[in-house]
Each structure stands twice: as C-alpha cells, then as structure tokens.
Scaffold this motif. Structure first.
Motif, PDB file in Angstrom:
ATOM      1  N   PRO A 146       0.631  -1.541  -0.379  1.00  0.00           N
ATOM      2  CA  PRO A 146       0.256   0.325  -0.714  1.00  0.00           C
ATOM      3  C   PRO A 146       0.642   1.164  -0.166  1.00  0.00           C
ATOM      4  N   ASP A 147       1.869   1.552   1.040  1.00  0.00           N
ATOM      5  CA  ASP A 147       2.919   2.629   0.598  1.00  0.00           C
ATOM      6  C   ASP A 147       3.523   3.169  -0.548  1.00  0.00           C
ATOM      7  N   THR A 150       0.453   5.818  -2.218  1.00  0.00           N
ATOM      8  CA  THR A 150       0.367   5.993  -0.892  1.00  0.00           C
ATOM      9  C   THR A 150       1.637   7.196  -0.266  1.00  0.00           C
ATOM     10  N   SER A 273      -3.916   8.274  -1.675  1.00  0.00           N
ATOM     11  CA  SER A 273      -3.980   7.445  -2.438  1.00  0.00           C
ATOM     12  C   SER A 273      -3.887   7.424  -4.337  1.00  0.00           C
ATOM     13  N   TYR A 654      -8.037  -2.898  -3.106  1.00  0.00           N
ATOM     14  CA  TYR A 654      -6.513  -3.020  -2.648  1.00  0.00           C
ATOM     15  C   TYR A 654      -6.444  -2.325  -0.994  1.00  0.00           C
ATOM     16  N   LEU A 655      -6.272  -1.311  -1.722  1.00  0.00           N
ATOM     17  CA  LEU A 655      -6.348  -0.030  -0.866  1.00  0.00           C
ATOM     18  C   LEU A 655      -7.233   0.217  -0.101  1.00  0.00           C
ATOM     19  N   ALA A 658      -6.730  -0.074   4.104  1.00  0.00           N
ATOM     20  CA  ALA A 658      -4.459  -0.183   4.662  1.00  0.00           C
ATOM     21  C   ALA A 658      -4.445   1.123   5.580  1.00  0.00           C
ATOM     22  N   TYR A 659      -4.643   2.015   4.536  1.00  0.00           N
ATOM     23  CA  TYR A 659      -4.282   3.646   5.906  1.00  0.00           C
ATOM     24  C   TYR A 659      -5.750   3.697   6.771  1.00  0.00           C
TER      25      TYR A 659
END
Length: 706
Positions: A146-147, A150, A273, A654-655, A658-659
């Motif tokens: 993910p990073d 992002t 993202s 997918y994202l 994530a955050y």
C-alpha cells in the motif's frame, strides 16, 4: 589504571560468562518445550510445526536423542550459510543491511593513519554503493504494498465550506486529476485506542482467571478491586472482569460515535492513494502549493510502521516540541555525566574504601582487587545506561515522528550523541560535563585536544573491560534470550488455552536499531581511535564484530520478526556516524602527537579530516538520493509491468482499509465515497460557494477549473 592482572581477571570472567550463555543456549534450544522461544520466526511463517504434538510426556519436554547433542554447536554454520539474497527475502533488506554494519566493522580496523583512513573510506564507499544498489533492486522487485501508492499529506489548510475529507478530495482531484484514487483522513482516536488497549488487558486477565477456574472448578478465583489488585475489597475475579469489560464496551461505543460525528476529531492530515506508483512518487517528491507550509507531502510509511498517536499532533506544535526536546537532550547529555562520574568513582578501589572503610581487608586481597578494577567499572556503566533508551524513545515520541522506523532512527541519533559525550569522552576526560564544557569554551581548541590526547592511552584498559562486558558477554546473553524464555513458559503454563494463545505467548523480538546501532558505532569509534594509539585493543574489537555478526545472523534467521521494513533507509545515518568517528579519531591523534613535541607530524595530519569530510560530501551527493527519493523511471517500469501482468487489478479494493486506524478496522467508521474521475468534464464537484478567489487558501492555482 587497571593492571594486566586486572585485565586478565576481567577477560576470564567475561569469557566464562559468554561461554556459559552459549552452552546454555546450545542445550536449551534442543529441548522441544523451548522450540517456540528459539525458532518463533519459522512458526510465524507457518513453516515449522510444534515438536510437542507427538511422543510421550518426557519426549515432549526433553530431547532424548543423544546424537543431536554431539552437534549442539551446529547453529553457528547454519547462521552463516544462508546466502545474502535468501536472507533479504527471508528477513527483509533492513536486516541484511544491519548485518553488513558488522561486516563493515570487521574490516575497518586493519590499517593505520592515512592508509587506515583511506581503507576505511574505501570500504564505506563500497558499502554505501552496495546498499544503495540493493535498496533500488529491493524496491523494484518487492511485491505490491500500500505504501507504494500512498503519500501522507500534513497541514491541510482549513476551509469554511468543506470538511477536511472533502477539502482533500477536492484538492487532489483538481491538482492530480489523472492519478488520484482515494484517501483516508486521519482521526484523533488516541482516547479510543487507550480504551481498546485497556479492554484487551482486562480480557487477558479474564482469560487468566477463567483458565484458573477451569483447573480448579471447586474454588472460585478472587481479586482485589484496587490498583493492580493490591488493595480494595475482594470480589469474584471472573464476574468482576466481565462487568468491567462490559462498562468499557459502552465507553468504547460512545467514544467511537463521538469521533465519527465530531468535526474537531478530524486531524488536518490524510493518507492519499494514487492509481500508479508514478503518480504517488510525483506527489511525494514535489511541492503541492505556492505556500510551502501547507499541503506538505511525504511518502507514507507502511501501514504496520505508522505510529498513529503522533498523527494527531498539530503541525505548528511539532516545531515547539522539537525545540523543547533539543534543550532536554542537551541538559540530559551533560547532567547525566554527573551521576555516571559519581558511580564510576565508587567503582574503584579508592572510592569503595572511602565510602565503605570496613571492607578494606576484603578489598585488598588480590583476587577481589582484580575483579573490582578489571570488571566492576564496565558492568556499573552498563547497568547505569539500561534506562537511557526508554528515556530517549519517549523524547522522540514527544517530538511527533509519525512512523516507528523514524522514531527508531531519531532515537538512535540521540543515543549516539549521548554515548559519544558520556561514555567515550566522559570516560576519557575526568570531571563533570560542565567542567569539560567550560574547558572547551575557555581553552583554545588545541589545548582541549591535547588534554584528551594525553588521556586516551591511559583509558585503553577501561575500554578493554567495557568491550568484554558489553560486547562479549552482552552479545552471548542476547542469543540465550533468558527473559523471553521465562516469560513464554509462564504464559504457556497459566494463560495458554489454544494454539492461537500459544503463538501470542511467543516473543520473537526484532532488531532494536535505536540501541544496537549506536552501540556498534561506539565500537567503531574505539577501534578507529585506538588502531594507531593502542593496537592491542583491536583484537577485542574484532572479536566483538565477528561474534556479533554470527549471533545476530542466527537471530535474524530463526528468531526476530521485524515490526517494519524501511528498505535500509537508515544507511545514510550509519555512514555519517562512521565518518564522524573517523574524523574524531584523526583529531585525537593530532592531539596526542602534539603532546609528544612532534608539531611537524601534526601539520601533516591536518589534511586527513579535511579529506574525510570531502569524501563524506562526495558519498552524500552520489548515493543519498537513493534513500530519499524513488526514481520516476523505476516507478513507471513497475507500473507498466503490473498493468501487463494484472490488467484486472482492483487497486481501490486493495487499498480500501490499508490506512484506516486499527481501532476502526472492520467498517465502524466510513469515509465519504471518493469522487470518480470524470473523463467528459473538466469540472470537479465541490461544496464551495462561488467566491473562488477568496483568501482562504488552497491556492489560486488549485481553484482553476472548479
């Protein structure tokens, strides 16, 4: 000053300690009951199965196969045989790069003066080049994360017509229309996180007392309602903790609703993202507004690397916090010298006899005297520094860094400064820190250098004992893992009910960069300083680096489970600190030469620190950008390859989570739906009024086309 007999006694004690730890480890690791303590990493990867599932009771606890005891030291070649690419895949580039620090110290103590400095710089250049190449290769070959897509946006300016979430959405749809995908605003959920953590602690106690009750059904477990169960009225433990958890559930739900509905709970920051790595790289590495104090972007850390508590700190407050912590670090560094000097003064023959005169007959015995002079100063200093890493990590947290990796790097920087001033210079120069500071201010620099130059040879024996205590016995204690061993068996005995419980009882630990790397730097510094002045100390340093390399390689392969992966982002700081140690060694050598009346030799050495600093600037310009920025070419190559191999990838799904703050995982708090790209219209939906030229902020350029 310690005599050869004192050094011999210290060597004997520490060698025996190290051997004892190693033998104990070699035997304990073979026992089935200890398998999860010494090989937790393989369990976490799902590769290793529990050896206690088959066989009788005795075989489940003790290894009865005598043949395995013949090869009880086979962990050593096993730790060294794993190839470096396989180690990187197994443990990450952070771990591989960390191990290369030990290799670097192994080679950096072979030659002297100019030849020694040249060789050190050569190895530093080679390692910097190698790690930079490994980093770029690692980033190019690692799996989707993910990073990679992002960025973290800080200091989002306020807008009277839009919420923070709407303002972020609007800004990036306008300024990154082809690449913006979605965002997660940051909430101040610190109070909620405390409630969740408190509830988890109470649930652990509830499980403990339920297990206790199951073992003895006829006797209900009880506890006291006061702090830590030490006082207060005695009640039924299971009922008490069940009721407390129920109360906390109500408080948690109320706090969750407050965060969701209160606009002040939203922090002016967001994880944004993008559809491609290329788009994220452009945003993370460019200025977003003509006002350089707003819309600040940086690469987002890995989700597991985020330190959520600090995301709620206002941007303006960060500068104040860091100024205050800089002052506190200065005061801590210089005031800490006073108790260290006091304790060190007691850790010698004269100091002890002065404070405890009745021990004089015992102290004057040769064996006791040798132990005190050869062993006590090093162990006292080691004990006195135990609490320091916790203090420095707390200071780094107050400074407001937003990732675990940056917290550790900042703490390592503080610890290195502290060790340099208090352990190295403090051990060389007698007197308090403020007396040293006064000398440094009032005396010419040449006189202060002479003072230290005179003291250096006299302190060689102290550093020998310190290296043996901290570097030999300390590293051997690391592989024994005595505390995790005891804690695992206590938890396994009293708390474990299921395999999941048993996995949670394991404590694999990880590389403690904040303390381990500065400690390595101290040995670099000692070796660099004494390589010319007292070469007899070098074997002690070389043994430390060789032994540590083997031990930590074993731990990385079999034990440690890293909390994050930064792709060796710490290497520029490692390089800078080794360079600092090299320049200090060169200056101290000049000071020593000046005391011997060889002024011409001193003049010949002046070029060394100048050339070394020039070499540092060369390496910084040549390699540092590889650790700060991602080449757009590399990002585009990876995006293109991914589109070809996974054309139907749903990146939004997918994202999606994530955050999201861990306490909101599972959909309890939903953000507004992202605005989809409108290919047929240049306009972006907004809740603003028509006064687009107003002063309130996102910049005139961001208003075009709205």
């Amino acid at each position: 000053m310690a005599s050869l007999q004192d050094i011999g006694m210290s060597a004997a004690i520490n060698i025996l300690s190290a051997l004892s730890f190693l033998v104990a480890f070699a035997l304990l690791r073979l026992q089935p009951i200890n398998d999860r303590v010494y090989f937790p990493k393989w369990y976490l990867k799902g590769i290793r199965g529990s050896p206690t599932k088959s066989g009788g009771l005795v075989k489940n606890v003790v290894n009865l196969d005598l043949k395995t005891y013949i090869k009880f030291l086979n962990w050593m070649p096993a730790a060294l045989n794993m190839p470096e690419p396989e180690l990187t895949e197994h443990a990450g580039l952070d771990s591989t790069a960390f191990m290369r620090i030990y290799l670097l110290g192994f080679w950096a103590h072979l030659l002297m003066s100019y030849v020694f400095s040249y060789w050190t710089c050569y190895v530093l250049y080679y390692e910097y080049k190698t790690i930079a190449s490994l980093r770029l290769r690692y980033l190019a070959s690692e799996n989707r994360r993910p990073d990679q897509f992002t960025v973290l946006v800080k200091n989002v300016p306020p807008d009277p017509d839009e919420s923070v979430s709407e303002h972020v959405e609007h800004f990036f749809c306008v300024n990154h229309p082809d690449h913006y995908l979605m965002h997660h605003v940051v909430y101040n959920a610190n109070n909620l996180a405390k409630l969740v953590a408190k509830k988890k602690s109470l649930q652990n106690w509830l499980v403990y007392y339920q297990n206790k009750h199951e073992r003895h059904p006829t006797k209900k477990p009880t506890t006291k309602t006061g702090l830590w169960g030490l006082w207060g009225s005695r009640v039924d433990a299971v009922g008490y903790y069940t009721a407390e958890i129920s109360k906390l559930n109500q408080e948690e739900n109320a706090e969750r609703e407050r965060v969701a509905s209160d606009p002040t709970a939203t922090v002016p920051a967001a994880f944004v993202s993008f559809k491609t790595r290329w788009g994220a790289a452009v945003c993370a590495q460019t200025q977003q507004s003509s006002n350089p104090t707003i819309w600040l972007t940086e690469w987002a850390p890995q989700p597991r690397d985020v330190f959520w508590d600090n995301l709620a700190i206002p941007y303006v407050e960060l500068s104040v916090r860091r100024l205050l912590m800089a002052i506190c670090l200065f005061l801590l560094t210089f005031f800490f010298m006073i108790p260290i000097a006091f304790v060190q003064s007691l850790a010698n023959i004269e100091g002890i006899m002065k404070v405890l005169p009745f021990l004089k007959p015992l102290i004057e015995k040769k064996v006791v005297k040798s132990v005190i002079q050869g062993f006590l100063p090093g162990i006292v200093l080691k004990i006195f520094l135990i609490l320091l890493p916790t203090i420095l990590m707390t200071m780094s947290r107050i400074e407001g860094f937003t990732s675990l990796s940056s917290l550790e790097r900042r703490s390592a920087e503080k610890y290195h400064l502290f060790i340099l001033v208090n352990v190295f210079l403090g051990s060389i120069v007698t007197g308090t820190a403020f007396q040293q500071l006064e000398k440094f201010i009032n005396e010419p620099s040449t006189e202060f250098t002479k003072t230290i130059g005179v003291s250096i040879p006299m302190k060689a024996t102290f550093f020998m004992t310190y290296v043996m205590v901290d570097g030999w016995a300390g590293v051997a204690a690391e592989i024994l893992r005595l505390v995790p061993l005891v804690m695992f068996h206590l938890k396994n005995t009293f708390l474990v009910k299921t395999e999941e419980d048993r996995e949670q009882a394991m404590d694999p630990g990880c590389l403690d960069f904040a303390t381990s790397e500065p400690r390595i730097q101290l040995y670099f510094l000692i070796g660099l300083v004494y390589s010319v002045i007292t070469p007899v100390l070098l074997p002690f340093i070389v043994v430390f680096f060789a032994f540590s390399y083997m031990v930590f390689r074993h731990q990385i392969i079999n034990v440690y489970d890293q909390k994050y992966e930064s792709a060796a982002a710490f290497w520029p700081q490692v390089h800078k600190r080794v360079i600092t140690g090299l320049i200090i060694s060169q200056l101290l050598l000049m000071g020593l030469f000046s005391t011997k009346g060889v002024a011409k030799s001193t003049l010949l050495l002046i070029a060394q620190p100048i050339m070394t600093f020039w070499f540092h600037r060369l390496c910084k310009g040549r390699f540092e950008t590889a650790f700060m920025k991602l080449p757009l070419q590399e990002a585009m190559v990876k995006d293109t390859l991914e589109k070809a191999t996974e054309p139907n990838l749903n990146l939004r799904a997918y994202l999606k989570d994530a955050y999201v703050h861990p306490v909101f995982k599972g959909g309890e708090l939903e953000r507004p739906v992202a605005i989809d790209e409108e290919e047929n219209s240049p306009l972006v939906a907004t809740k603003r009024n028509s006064y687009r030229s107003s002063r309130h902020d996102s910049d005139a350029s961001s208003e075009v086309g709205v």
